[in-house]
Design an enzyme around this catalytic site. Structure first.
Site, PDB file in Angstrom:
ATOM      1  N   ARG A 164       4.822  -7.911  69.093  1.00  0.00           N
ATOM      2  CA  ARG A 164       5.339  -7.093  70.194  1.00  0.00           C
ATOM      3  C   ARG A 164       5.973  -7.995  71.246  1.00  0.00           C
ATOM      4  NH1 ARG A 164       0.221  -4.232  71.996  1.00  0.00           N
ATOM      5  NH2 ARG A 164      -0.896  -4.486  70.062  1.00  0.00           N
ATOM      6  N   ARG A 177       4.868  -3.921  78.715  1.00  0.00           N
ATOM      7  CA  ARG A 177       4.577  -3.763  80.139  1.00  0.00           C
ATOM      8  C   ARG A 177       4.718  -5.023  80.980  1.00  0.00           C
ATOM      9  NH1 ARG A 177      -1.081  -1.521  80.318  1.00  0.00           N
ATOM     10  NH2 ARG A 177      -1.117  -2.330  78.194  1.00  0.00           N
ATOM     11  N   ARG A 209      10.033   3.114  80.536  1.00  0.00           N
ATOM     12  CA  ARG A 209       8.810   3.788  80.072  1.00  0.00           C
ATOM     13  C   ARG A 209       8.468   4.963  80.997  1.00  0.00           C
ATOM     14  NH1 ARG A 209       4.508   5.744  78.859  1.00  0.00           N
ATOM     15  NH2 ARG A 209       2.634   4.747  78.073  1.00  0.00           N
ATOM     16  N   ASP A 256       6.241   2.227  66.984  1.00  0.00           N
ATOM     17  CA  ASP A 256       4.826   1.863  66.867  1.00  0.00           C
ATOM     18  C   ASP A 256       4.346   2.177  65.462  1.00  0.00           C
ATOM     19  OD1 ASP A 256       2.520   0.901  68.740  1.00  0.00           O
ATOM     20  OD2 ASP A 256       1.632   2.375  67.403  1.00  0.00           O
ATOM     21  N   TYR A 302      -6.990   3.371  62.309  1.00  0.00           N
ATOM     22  CA  TYR A 302      -6.750   4.196  63.516  1.00  0.00           C
ATOM     23  C   TYR A 302      -6.890   5.681  63.190  1.00  0.00           C
ATOM     24  CZ  TYR A 302      -5.117   0.032  65.942  1.00  0.00           C
ATOM     25  OH  TYR A 302      -5.062  -1.195  66.529  1.00  0.00           O
TER      26      TYR A 302
HETATM   27  O1  1CP Z   1       8.473  -5.551  70.869  1.00  0.00           O
HETATM   28  C1  1CP Z   1       7.889  -4.499  70.654  1.00  0.00           C
HETATM   29  O2  1CP Z   1       7.312  -3.885  71.546  1.00  0.00           O
HETATM   30  C2  1CP Z   1       7.958  -3.975  69.232  1.00  0.00           C
HETATM   31  C3  1CP Z   1       7.363  -2.661  68.980  1.00  0.00           C
HETATM   32  C4  1CP Z   1       5.891  -2.599  68.629  1.00  0.00           C
HETATM   33  C5  1CP Z   1       5.224  -3.090  67.503  1.00  0.00           C
HETATM   34  C6  1CP Z   1       5.774  -4.008  66.428  1.00  0.00           C
HETATM   35  C7  1CP Z   1       4.937  -1.861  69.379  1.00  0.00           C
HETATM   36  C8  1CP Z   1       5.209  -1.198  70.664  1.00  0.00           C
HETATM   37  N1  1CP Z   1       3.762  -1.825  68.668  1.00  0.00           N
HETATM   38  C9  1CP Z   1       3.905  -2.585  67.522  1.00  0.00           C
HETATM   39  C10 1CP Z   1       2.926  -2.802  66.461  1.00  0.00           C
HETATM   40  C11 1CP Z   1       1.544  -2.315  66.619  1.00  0.00           C
HETATM   41  N2  1CP Z   1       1.067  -1.201  67.300  1.00  0.00           N
HETATM   42  C12 1CP Z   1       0.435  -2.915  65.977  1.00  0.00           C
HETATM   43  C13 1CP Z   1       0.542  -4.079  65.011  1.00  0.00           C
HETATM   44  C14 1CP Z   1       0.684  -5.403  65.712  1.00  0.00           C
HETATM   45  C15 1CP Z   1      -0.459  -5.766  66.618  1.00  0.00           C
HETATM   46  O3  1CP Z   1      -1.597  -5.938  66.144  1.00  0.00           O
HETATM   47  O4  1CP Z   1      -0.198  -5.921  67.821  1.00  0.00           O
HETATM   48  C16 1CP Z   1      -0.717  -2.192  66.330  1.00  0.00           C
HETATM   49  C17 1CP Z   1      -2.136  -2.480  65.906  1.00  0.00           C
HETATM   50  C18 1CP Z   1      -0.308  -1.113  67.163  1.00  0.00           C
HETATM   51  C19 1CP Z   1      -1.171  -0.039  67.747  1.00  0.00           C
HETATM   52  C20 1CP Z   1      -1.044  -0.077  69.213  1.00  0.00           C
HETATM   53  N3  1CP Z   1      -0.013   0.493  69.899  1.00  0.00           N
HETATM   54  C21 1CP Z   1      -1.840  -0.783  70.140  1.00  0.00           C
HETATM   55  C22 1CP Z   1      -3.059  -1.617  69.798  1.00  0.00           C
HETATM   56  C23 1CP Z   1      -4.292  -0.824  70.028  1.00  0.00           C
HETATM   57  C24 1CP Z   1      -5.551  -1.610  69.754  1.00  0.00           C
HETATM   58  O5  1CP Z   1      -6.246  -1.335  68.770  1.00  0.00           O
HETATM   59  O6  1CP Z   1      -5.857  -2.509  70.541  1.00  0.00           O
HETATM   60  C25 1CP Z   1      -1.297  -0.572  71.425  1.00  0.00           C
HETATM   61  C26 1CP Z   1      -1.799  -1.066  72.736  1.00  0.00           C
HETATM   62  C27 1CP Z   1      -0.135   0.235  71.246  1.00  0.00           C
HETATM   63  C28 1CP Z   1       0.823   0.658  72.302  1.00  0.00           C
HETATM   64  C29 1CP Z   1       2.072  -0.140  72.284  1.00  0.00           C
HETATM   65  N4  1CP Z   1       2.933  -0.192  71.207  1.00  0.00           N
HETATM   66  C30 1CP Z   1       4.026  -0.965  71.543  1.00  0.00           C
HETATM   67  C31 1CP Z   1       3.851  -1.386  72.902  1.00  0.00           C
HETATM   68  C32 1CP Z   1       4.834  -2.212  73.688  1.00  0.00           C
HETATM   69  C33 1CP Z   1       2.613  -0.879  73.345  1.00  0.00           C
HETATM   70  C34 1CP Z   1       1.975  -1.051  74.713  1.00  0.00           C
HETATM   71  C35 1CP Z   1       2.157   0.178  75.546  1.00  0.00           C
HETATM   72  C36 1CP Z   1       3.229   0.018  76.580  1.00  0.00           C
HETATM   73  O7  1CP Z   1       3.606  -1.112  76.914  1.00  0.00           O
HETATM   74  O8  1CP Z   1       3.689   1.049  77.111  1.00  0.00           O
END
Ligand code: 1CP
Length: 322
Positions: free
Chosen positions: A2, A6, A15, A52, A128
């Site tokens: 990622r 934020r 967002r 996501d 999940y």
């Molecule tokens: O650059 C990018 O932001 C790319 C897009 C991206 C990717 C590749 C997002 C956006 N999420 C992911 C992958 C993702 N999502 C994974 C696999 C990689 C990893 O382990 O980090 C997983 C497990 C998720 C599930 C998820 N979505 C989580 C993790 C939850 C946990 O178990 O701790 C979270 C916090 C999210 C929300 C999310 N997805 C992406 C972002 C930028 C965010 C944060 C929310 C936000 O900033 O608004």
């Protein structure tokens, strides 16, 4: 990893405009904008699609939401009856929105910047779906796999099929490479690892290679440790993303002995700390993997408290060593 998110003020603005996190994922104009933000700011070599891994359960009709500051919440899937309620009616429509984001982003990126599409690996997405949220040990999914392997196996098969559709759509829309995120690959004993991590990933790789033979596939079996070699050999991925705990020597050996591109593995917390600690470790990674098929990356996603100037500093450091 990622790289949007934020920690960037420009992301927080978009967002807020989008309303919910899933609205942002399904809004091609805004999702493309947040995909491009880190590229504009830092001049990285590749952009990763903003979406996501939980878009897949959402598209299958499971209720998914993202709670500010806490992470994803799903209505847990705990039985064969819950599995039977999922359906593919919305999948095409929802994936089309993601594909439109890919097409828009590819058109806006300079030709030399690669666009990476992605999905979650079936095991990680299932953790999940079954647990209803992120958890430190994925106990709910592990228990379901032991107690009701039949239902769990049908869930995994559905995720294989849907992930192939998801990735194939992204490649057809312009993704140059794809990554399969298995963030919770590390929680399984070896026989279960082979069954729920290796086999479904091999299946996805085979299907994608049959349709798109020239698109590189990167796997991310986080925390798989010594099982990573088997993962690489048996899934057929072209690249492997290594997590923060993976040793640089083991990465060098993988690159040398398995004909695989290695990617990784700076601790994202070094981007929070900055300073000497960041510089020293970055130099160490670059010098240990110099001359090998290697992509500099983080060992996991950027955390929200990261100062953007530390990311800029890291990029400058790497460019100056090249
Ligand atoms: O650059 C990018 O932001 C790319 C897009 C991206 C990717 C590749 C997002 C956006 N999420 C992911 C992958 C993702 N999502 C994974 C696999 C990689 C990893 O382990 O980090 C997983 C497990 C998720 C599930 C998820 N979505 C989580 C993790 C939850 C946990 O178990 O701790 C979270 C916090 C999210 C929300 C999310 N997805 C992406 C972002 C930028 C965010 C944060 C929310 C936000 O900033 O608004």
């Amino acid at each position: 990893m990622r790289q949007a998110g934020r920690y960037l003020p420009e992301y927080r603005k978009v967002r807020a405009q989008a309303g919910s996190f899933l609205n942002l994922c399904y809004n091609p104009e805004l999702a493309s904008e947040v995909t491009l933000q880190p590229i504009r700011r830092f001049g990285l070599d590749a952009a990763i699609l903003f979406s996501d891994i939980l878009v897949v359960p959402d598209a299958l009709g499971q209720r998914v939401s993202f709670v500010e500051g806490e992470g994803p919440r799903l209505d847990p899937l705990t039985s064969a009856a819950d599995l039977a309620r999922l359906d593919k009616l919305q999948v095409g429509t929802k994936f089309d929105l993601v594909n439109e984001t890919v097409a828009r982003t590819r058109a806006a990126l300079p030709p030399e910047v690669a666009l990476i599409g992605f999905c979650g690996a079936p095991w990680t997405v299932a953790t999940y779906m079954v647990g209803g949220r992120g958890s430190p040990d994925q106990a709910d999914a592990r228990l379901m796999a032991y107690r009701d392997p039949d239902t769990f196996s049908r869930l995994i098969d559905l995720l294989v099929e849907t992930s192939v559709q998801y990735l194939s759509g992204q490649i057809s829309a312009g993704a140059d490479a794809i990554q399969i995120f298995d963030s919770w690959a590390g929680s399984l004993p070896d026989n279960e690892f082979d069954r729920w991590v290796v086999a479904p990933t091999r299946h996805i790789v085979r299907e994608i290679k049959a349709r798109h033979p020239n698109t590189p596939i990167i796997g991310f079996p986080r925390a798989a440790g010594e099982k990573t070699t088997r993962y690489v050999r048996e899934t057929g991925v072209d690249g492997v993303s290594c997590d923060t705990a993976f040793s640089l020597e083991a990465m060098a050996t993988l690159a040398e002995e398995e004909q695989v591109v290695v990617q990784g593995n700076l601790d994202p917390l070094l981007l929070v700390a900055g300073g000497e600690a960041l510089e020293t470790r970055t130099r160490q990674i670059l010098s240990t993997l110099a001359g090998r098929p290697f992509v500099f990356n983080l060992g996991h996603g950027i955390v929200p408290q990261t100062p953007p100037e530390n990311v800029a500093r890291l990029v400058a450091l790497i460019r100056n060593q090249e």
